[in-house]
Motif scaffolding. Structure first.
Motif, mmCIF file in Angstrom:
data_model
loop_
_atom_site.group_PDB
_atom_site.id
_atom_site.type_symbol
_atom_site.label_atom_id
_atom_site.label_comp_id
_atom_site.label_asym_id
_atom_site.label_seq_id
_atom_site.Cartn_x
_atom_site.Cartn_y
_atom_site.Cartn_z
ATOM 1 N N ARG A 76 0.924 -1.269 0.023
ATOM 2 C CA ARG A 76 0.060 -0.179 0.009
ATOM 3 C C ARG A 76 0.830 1.233 0.034
ATOM 4 O O ARG A 76 0.671 2.342 -0.736
ATOM 5 N N GLN A 80 0.669 4.037 -2.998
ATOM 6 C CA GLN A 80 0.597 5.501 -2.419
ATOM 7 C C GLN A 80 1.820 6.337 -2.937
ATOM 8 O O GLN A 80 1.564 7.565 -3.805
ATOM 9 N N TYR A 84 1.390 9.232 -5.967
ATOM 10 C CA TYR A 84 1.912 10.515 -5.476
ATOM 11 C C TYR A 84 3.067 11.163 -6.463
ATOM 12 O O TYR A 84 2.940 12.241 -6.965
ATOM 13 N N MET A 111 -5.021 11.495 -5.403
ATOM 14 C CA MET A 111 -4.579 10.312 -4.843
ATOM 15 C C MET A 111 -5.382 9.726 -3.984
ATOM 16 O O MET A 111 -6.074 10.289 -2.959
ATOM 17 N N THR A 113 -6.040 7.245 -0.520
ATOM 18 C CA THR A 113 -5.197 6.707 0.505
ATOM 19 C C THR A 113 -5.728 5.192 0.670
ATOM 20 O O THR A 113 -4.762 4.485 1.482
#
Length: 117
Positions: A76, A80, A84, A111, A113
């Motif tokens: 994860r 992420q 980004y 983005m 999360t």
């Protein structure tokens, strides 16, 4: 005293079987004491060799299989970071291209999360 301890009743001579058994027992005790003293001296001089036999080798890898939740959190985190970096690159492209700030022109990336597993 006929049939008394250590004396035969008829002959009047002393029975030495008790003394012989006592001598053999003391000889065994002496041998045991000498052997244990020798082993003690050997153990005192060669303590490292003896401890190496009984010591457990240090584990090379504590877990052969990585923790499931650690791998999921790392995946994860990597996702992420990728999102980004993609959004930053697209933002930099949009800032460098003309017409930024006008409505309908330019691109942006949101983005997320949380990801579905």
């Amino acid at each position: 005293m006929p049939g008394g301890y250590g004396v035969t009743g008829d002959e009047g001579s002393i029975d030495y079987s008790v003394h012989e058994a006592w001598n053999e027992a003391t000889n065994v005790y002496l041998v045991v004491i000498l052997v244990s003293f020798g082993l003690f001296m050997y153990a005192k001089r060669n303590k490292r060799k003896i401890m190496r036999i009984f010591s457990v080798p240090p584990p090379t890898d504590t877990l052969s299989e990585p923790n499931f939740y650690d791998t999921i959190s790392k995946i994860r985190l990597r996702q992420q970071l990728e999102m980004y970096s993609i959004s930053n690159s697209q933002r930099q492209k949009a800032e460098s291209s003309p017409g930024v700030g006008e409505e309908g022109v330019g691109s942006y990336c949101v983005m997320r999360t949380e990801f579905e597993v």
